[in-house]
Design a protein around this motif. Structure first.
Motif, PDB file in Angstrom:
ATOM      1  N   SER A  75      10.331  -4.826 -33.961  1.00 20.96           N
ATOM      2  CA  SER A  75      10.047  -3.665 -34.025  1.00 20.96           C
ATOM      3  C   SER A  75      11.542  -2.357 -34.490  1.00 20.96           C
ATOM      4  CB  SER A  75       9.437  -2.730 -32.629  1.00 20.96           C
ATOM      5  OG  SER A  75      10.429  -2.068 -31.779  1.00 20.96           O
ATOM      6  N   THR A 244      18.673 -11.509 -19.404  1.00 17.32           N
ATOM      7  CA  THR A 244      20.194  -9.908 -19.074  1.00 17.32           C
ATOM      8  C   THR A 244      21.002 -10.828 -18.414  1.00 17.32           C
ATOM      9  OG1 THR A 244      18.822 -10.313 -16.684  1.00 17.32           O
ATOM     10  CG2 THR A 244      18.048  -8.966 -18.778  1.00 17.32           C
ATOM     11  N   MET A 271      22.943  -7.595 -27.108  1.00 13.72           N
ATOM     12  CA  MET A 271      22.927  -8.161 -25.372  1.00 13.72           C
ATOM     13  C   MET A 271      23.665  -9.231 -25.424  1.00 13.72           C
ATOM     14  SD  MET A 271      21.605  -6.079 -23.203  1.00 13.72           S
ATOM     15  CE  MET A 271      21.665  -7.545 -22.005  1.00 13.72           C
ATOM     16  N   LEU A 299      23.258  -0.098 -28.694  1.00 14.07           N
ATOM     17  CA  LEU A 299      22.982  -0.901 -27.935  1.00 14.07           C
ATOM     18  C   LEU A 299      24.119  -1.564 -27.129  1.00 14.07           C
ATOM     19  CD1 LEU A 299      19.292  -1.913 -28.538  1.00 14.07           C
ATOM     20  CD2 LEU A 299      19.700  -0.568 -27.322  1.00 14.07           C
TER      21      LEU A 299
ATOM     22  N   LEU B 156       4.047   2.394 -25.290  1.00 15.80           N
ATOM     23  CA  LEU B 156       4.593   2.646 -26.212  1.00 15.80           C
ATOM     24  C   LEU B 156       4.334   3.417 -26.941  1.00 15.80           C
ATOM     25  CD1 LEU B 156       5.358   0.276 -28.874  1.00 15.80           C
ATOM     26  CD2 LEU B 156       2.546  -0.049 -28.981  1.00 15.80           C
ATOM     27  N   SER B 161       8.948   1.649 -30.147  1.00 19.14           N
ATOM     28  CA  SER B 161       9.015   0.272 -29.363  1.00 19.14           C
ATOM     29  C   SER B 161      10.195  -0.511 -29.220  1.00 19.14           C
ATOM     30  CB  SER B 161       8.346  -0.247 -30.667  1.00 19.14           C
ATOM     31  OG  SER B 161       7.944   0.424 -31.216  1.00 19.14           O
ATOM     32  N   ASN B 162      11.622   0.949 -29.549  1.00 26.09           N
ATOM     33  CA  ASN B 162      12.836   0.760 -29.416  1.00 26.09           C
ATOM     34  C   ASN B 162      13.611   0.371 -27.734  1.00 26.09           C
ATOM     35  OD1 ASN B 162      13.418   0.678 -32.117  1.00 26.09           O
ATOM     36  ND2 ASN B 162      13.811   2.822 -31.688  1.00 26.09           N
ATOM     37  N   ALA B 163      14.580  -0.490 -28.169  1.00 25.95           N
ATOM     38  CA  ALA B 163      15.261  -0.734 -26.284  1.00 25.95           C
ATOM     39  C   ALA B 163      16.319   0.597 -26.066  1.00 25.95           C
ATOM     40  CB  ALA B 163      15.752  -2.116 -26.695  1.00 25.95           C
ATOM     41  N   ARG B 164      16.627   0.947 -25.077  1.00 24.94           N
ATOM     42  CA  ARG B 164      16.913   1.806 -24.241  1.00 24.94           C
ATOM     43  C   ARG B 164      18.252   1.182 -23.643  1.00 24.94           C
ATOM     44  NH1 ARG B 164      13.969   6.670 -24.846  1.00 24.94           N
ATOM     45  NH2 ARG B 164      11.784   5.557 -26.612  1.00 24.94           N
ATOM     46  N   ILE B 165      18.895   2.336 -23.393  1.00 27.00           N
ATOM     47  CA  ILE B 165      19.987   2.041 -22.735  1.00 27.00           C
ATOM     48  C   ILE B 165      20.758   2.957 -21.235  1.00 27.00           C
ATOM     49  CG2 ILE B 165      21.861   3.093 -24.794  1.00 27.00           C
ATOM     50  CD1 ILE B 165      23.887   0.555 -23.934  1.00 27.00           C
ATOM     51  N   THR B 174      28.471   2.820 -20.558  1.00 21.96           N
ATOM     52  CA  THR B 174      27.710   1.974 -21.219  1.00 21.96           C
ATOM     53  C   THR B 174      28.558   0.807 -20.706  1.00 21.96           C
ATOM     54  OG1 THR B 174      28.812   2.405 -23.432  1.00 21.96           O
ATOM     55  CG2 THR B 174      26.390   2.879 -22.494  1.00 21.96           C
ATOM     56  N   SER B 175      30.246  -0.035 -20.439  1.00 23.41           N
ATOM     57  CA  SER B 175      30.440  -0.899 -20.247  1.00 23.41           C
ATOM     58  C   SER B 175      30.246  -1.073 -18.156  1.00 23.41           C
ATOM     59  CB  SER B 175      31.625  -0.594 -19.997  1.00 23.41           C
ATOM     60  OG  SER B 175      32.445   0.078 -20.069  1.00 23.41           O
ATOM     61  N   LEU B 256      18.177  -2.901 -12.290  1.00 19.61           N
ATOM     62  CA  LEU B 256      18.437  -3.451 -14.125  1.00 19.61           C
ATOM     63  C   LEU B 256      18.299  -2.791 -15.067  1.00 19.61           C
ATOM     64  CD1 LEU B 256      17.127  -6.493 -15.009  1.00 19.61           C
ATOM     65  CD2 LEU B 256      15.030  -5.989 -15.285  1.00 19.61           C
ATOM     66  N   ALA B 259      21.716  -2.917 -17.027  1.00 17.29           N
ATOM     67  CA  ALA B 259      22.514  -4.860 -17.274  1.00 17.29           C
ATOM     68  C   ALA B 259      20.971  -5.657 -18.302  1.00 17.29           C
ATOM     69  CB  ALA B 259      22.311  -5.394 -15.574  1.00 17.29           C
ATOM     70  N   SER B 260      19.957  -4.737 -18.477  1.00 13.89           N
ATOM     71  CA  SER B 260      18.953  -5.204 -19.483  1.00 13.89           C
ATOM     72  C   SER B 260      19.114  -3.586 -20.152  1.00 13.89           C
ATOM     73  CB  SER B 260      17.706  -5.901 -19.303  1.00 13.89           C
ATOM     74  OG  SER B 260      16.950  -4.363 -18.975  1.00 13.89           O
ATOM     75  N   ARG B 261      18.401  -4.243 -21.387  1.00 10.46           N
ATOM     76  CA  ARG B 261      17.989  -2.691 -22.220  1.00 10.46           C
ATOM     77  C   ARG B 261      16.568  -2.462 -21.980  1.00 10.46           C
ATOM     78  NH1 ARG B 261      22.905  -2.996 -21.573  1.00 10.46           N
ATOM     79  NH2 ARG B 261      24.071  -2.972 -22.974  1.00 10.46           N
ATOM     80  N   TYR B 264       9.393  -0.872 -24.045  1.00  7.49           N
ATOM     81  CA  TYR B 264       8.263  -1.125 -23.314  1.00  7.49           C
ATOM     82  C   TYR B 264       7.382  -2.548 -22.672  1.00  7.49           C
ATOM     83  CZ  TYR B 264       5.966  -2.492 -27.243  1.00  7.49           C
ATOM     84  OH  TYR B 264       5.400  -4.333 -28.349  1.00  7.49           O
ATOM     85  N   ASP B 265       8.062  -3.529 -23.416  1.00  9.38           N
ATOM     86  CA  ASP B 265       7.012  -4.565 -22.909  1.00  9.38           C
ATOM     87  C   ASP B 265       7.443  -5.593 -21.519  1.00  9.38           C
ATOM     88  OD1 ASP B 265       9.258  -5.741 -24.611  1.00  9.38           O
ATOM     89  OD2 ASP B 265       7.134  -6.533 -25.746  1.00  9.38           O
TER      90      ASP B 265
END
Lengths: 431, 336
Positions: A75, A244, A271, A299, B156, B161-165, B174-175, B256, B259-261, B264-265
């Protein structure tokens, strides 16, 4: 009772992606001139004849079918494409007046493939058989486009893909007559990467790519172009977009390569860059053109700093010389897009949709009244193949021929670097 | 006598050889594959650290499965959605600066996200599980699948549908803070994840064993009818279990997130991995579920590290199949 409600929710959730958002533009135009945004010379003359004509006769409505990955893993690419389609549908609300002065309403039917090849293929076949579209602009991800292309071919509908793999327009070296594409391709990207790596005296690289059709294609192209420049791929591995932890990093560390090349799109590409900076901070990171959007940097704001990559000129339009043939097109697209979305940053992927939709529009504009659907489809195919010459789009200056349904040289891409959270031009003279 | 000894020895040595032999074979296979990639102790150490990082998250999610299964007998496949909601709500609240910026903003966002997710858990229970409480457990499980799809669809719509931080807890940037003990990369966020898992497990054990409410929950899981006769309301316990499981899911999602981004899915895969971990303890034991989560993370990462990383998920589901086959055998024994 509540169960019924839930089931209705579920049904709604499942069908959300497949419901058509039709940008209806059926309002008959009082002024017949089509939106002349960056129209090529041929349609510009068309517009002049049209305005001098008497009140135009009304012809059949033209339909452009548009399918992109507005949701799902692709997306970050598909959303700008979908926005661009909505924007152009609005710009083209007046419809099209053909060379013979007959006016046609224009429908842009915008669907979501959910980044799923099956959903995408189903959407395309419905557009072809039920909606009777004249031309298709479809497929954000290469895997999706590859699932759609055979359907378009079989039904003899011209399809302009927004996915980048060469195999979409070519099978075994033979050009598929009905399929075109606008994104620069992984081969171009790999050639730039090889040139850069060679200039830095790097002879062994690690290659990390996402587990998808696109990722595989980037690796295949690297295998083709890197050895020519004397570069060996000593380690290669895949990763998932949602990973991750990256066990691949141990392989990178122990392989002793001098640089890491990544073939992916965000968020996975971001990532993996974070992980690379944590584990192998001294190795240069070279990305591909799949990350030419603001998402990639946002990101991983710190980790992406200093990453170099080949990218479309759209991302560095400000810094281009004024005599660059693409500059006016790029600046206009950026202005239009940011105004339409209320300030969203542009990405090269929206640009691919813009180029593709322009071709579709130009093809439709070249048609006279009379031909039935089958002839119209053939006419558009013919038009794109013969008339897109020295055409400045957002992805480069296109020269489509019967043998090359993309029509871009590898210099359609330019080389950029991430600096201060932005893409900055990084031409070979600065290497 | 001699005959009996021989027979028992034979029997035992057969078992010992089977278990010991297969362990040796697996370790040898890992070492051979690793040697081809020039892996040394540092690489294995790193794979273990990565495995425990993933594993602790699976463990947290598994605890949610165990909580609901023991009380209601339902395998709640919406658990992954609670994880996603926890992180997405925390990200949104942090970005909206509702509790100010910096560390306080992060703490407020995290707490509010847990509260909100708990509320959603309770609402979900009231709207979907409670009305169908007399249905068989298969129906209820299918309902939870529907709930998952619904929540993902709603996410959604709300978040796109964008990843967040979300910033890392320690640096509130962010680091992430990186330690390198013995050349092994250890992220500050991994310590947060392990610490949180340990604290949640400890609190859960104390709650279930030492408090009246906890004992009521356990009573309900042992025998609903008898518990009701003792004045415990199974319906109230069911709400409580869902709320608690949602809160635990939210906690997992929030630790989590840096450590991830968050996207929604993200819930489906995490939910399934959490289920694998919970299934290792037969869905009833919290400590075994945590061990199962860690074991799953280790298996996944070591296996993927020495082979191809694209196979990571395949190993997780091989483990699931093995666990389910074993459980089936055990269940068969239980019936005998």
């Amino acid at each position: 009772m509540a169960v019924v409600v839930v089931m209705m929710f579920v049904a709604a959730a499942c069908s959300a992606g497949t419901t058509a958002t039709t940008a209806t533009t059926a309002a008959p135009a009082t002024t017949a001139a089509p939106a002349t945004t960056a129209a090529p010379a041929t349609t510009a003359t068309t517009a002049v004849t049209a305005t001098t004509a008497a009140p135009p006769a009304e012809g059949v409505a033209y339909k452009i079918g548009f399918v992109a990955s507005a949701t799902g893993p692709g997306s970050s690419l598909g959303m700008p494409e979908t926005n661009t389609a909505h924007m152009l549908a609005q710009q083209w609300a007046d419809g099209i007046t053909g060379p013979d002065g007959v006016h046609h309403a224009l429908d842009v039917i915008i669907l979501d493939s959910e980044s799923n090849p099956d959903v995408g293929a189903a959407a395309v076949s419905r557009l072809i058989t039920e909606k009777d579209v004249d031309v298709l602009v479809a497929g954000t991800l290469s895997g999706n486009a590859l699932a759609m292309a055979p359907l378009a071919e079989e039904a003899e509908v011209p399809m302009i893909s927004m996915g980048s793999a060469r195999s979409i327009i070519e099978t075994d070296g033979v050009t598929r007559p009905w399929i075109f594409k606008t994104p620069q391709e992984n081969g171009h990207s790999a050639r730039w990467q090889a040139t850069y790596l060679k200039s830095q005296g790097i002879t062994s690289v690690c290659y990390l790519y996402e587990n998808s059709g696109f990722g595989q294609d980037t690796l295949n192209n690297a295998k083709k172009f890197f050895p020519e420049a004397g570069i060996k791929i000593v380690f290669s591995d895949t990763f998932e977009r949602s990973d991750t932890e990256f066990p691949q990093m141990q392989g990178v560390q122990s392989s002793g390569c001098q640089a890491v090349v990544v073939g992916a799109i965000p968020p996975g590409a971001s990532m993996v860059t974070v992980a690379l900076r944590d584990f192998v901070p001294d190795l240069p990171v070279i990305q591909g053109h799949g990350v030419c959007n603001a998402t990639f940097i946002s990101l991983a704001p710190k980790a992406t700093e200093g990453v170099v990559l080949p990218c479309g000129r759209l991302m560095v339009a400000d810094g281009l010389p004024d005599n660059d043939p693409q500059k006016p097109v790029l600046m206009k697209y950026i202005a239009d897009y940011t105004a339409f979305t209320g300030g969203d940053p542009v990405s090269t992927f929206g640009g691919h949709a813009w180029d593709a939709l322009q071709w579709a529009y130009m093809g439709l504009s070249s048609l006279n009244e009379g031909p039935d659907l089958k002839d119209r489809r053939a006419g558009i195919r013919e038009y794109i193949e013969t008339n897109i010459k020295d055409w400045p789009g957002t992805g480069g200056v296109f020269n489509v021929t019967a043998d090359d349904h993309l029509g871009l040289k590898y210099t359609g891409l330019t080389f950029v670097r991430v600096e201060g959270g932005k893409f900055v031009n990084f031409p070979p003279k600065d290497w | 006598m001699r005959d009996f000894l021989l027979r028992s020895l034979k029997h035992k040595s057969y078992k010992f050889l089977a278990v010991g032999g297969s362990t040796v074979a697996v370790v040898a296979l890992i070492l051979i594959l690793g040697a081809q990639k020039n892996f040394g102790p540092q690489q294995y150490g790193q794979l273990i650290v990565a495995g425990l990082g993933d594993g602790a998250i699976y463990a947290l999610i598994a605890l949610g499965f165990v909580m609901i299964y023991t009380v209601t007998g339902i395998i709640n496949f919406a658990q992954g959605a609670f994880v996603m909601l926890g992180s997405m709500i925390a990200v949104t609240l942090y970005a909206s600066k509702i509790g100010g910026t910096g560390a306080t903003g992060l703490i407020v966002a995290a707490l509010l996200a847990i509260v909100a997710t708990t509320a959603i858990g309770v609402i979900v229970e009231r709207l979907t599980i409670f009305p169908a409480r007399n249905a068989d457990s298969l129906t209820l499980i299918i309902i939870t699948v529907g709930v998952y799809i619904t929540l993902q669809g709603l996410a959604l719509i709300f978040w796109g549908s964008n990843a967040r931080i979300l910033p890392a807890f320690t640096t509130v940037a962010t680091s992430d803070l990186i330690f390198r003990p013995g050349g092994i990369v250890l992220k500050a966020q991994s310590l947060w994840i392990w610490g949180t898992t340990a604290v949640v497990l400890a609190l859960l054990m104390v709650f279930l064993r030492r408090t009246l409410l906890g004992k009521a929950l356990r009573a309900c899981s042992v025998n609903r009818y008898a518990a009701r006769l003792m004045g415990i309301s199974p319906s109230r316990m069911s709400i409580f279990a869902f709320g608690l499981a949602a809160a635990m899911g939210a906690v997992a999602g929030i630790v989590l997130a840096p450590a991830s981004r968050p996207i929604y899915d993200m819930g489906l895969k995490l939910g399934l991995k959490g289920f694998v971990a919970a299934a290792m303890g037969g869905l009833v034991s919290s400590p075994v579920a945590v061990l199962g989560g860690l074991l799953l993370g280790l298996t996944e990462n070591i296996a993927a590290g020495v082979t191809k990383s694209g196979l990571k998920d395949i190993f997780a589901f091989i483990v699931l199949i093995a666990v389910l086959l074993r459980q089936r055998r055990q269940m068969g024994r239980g019936l005998e």
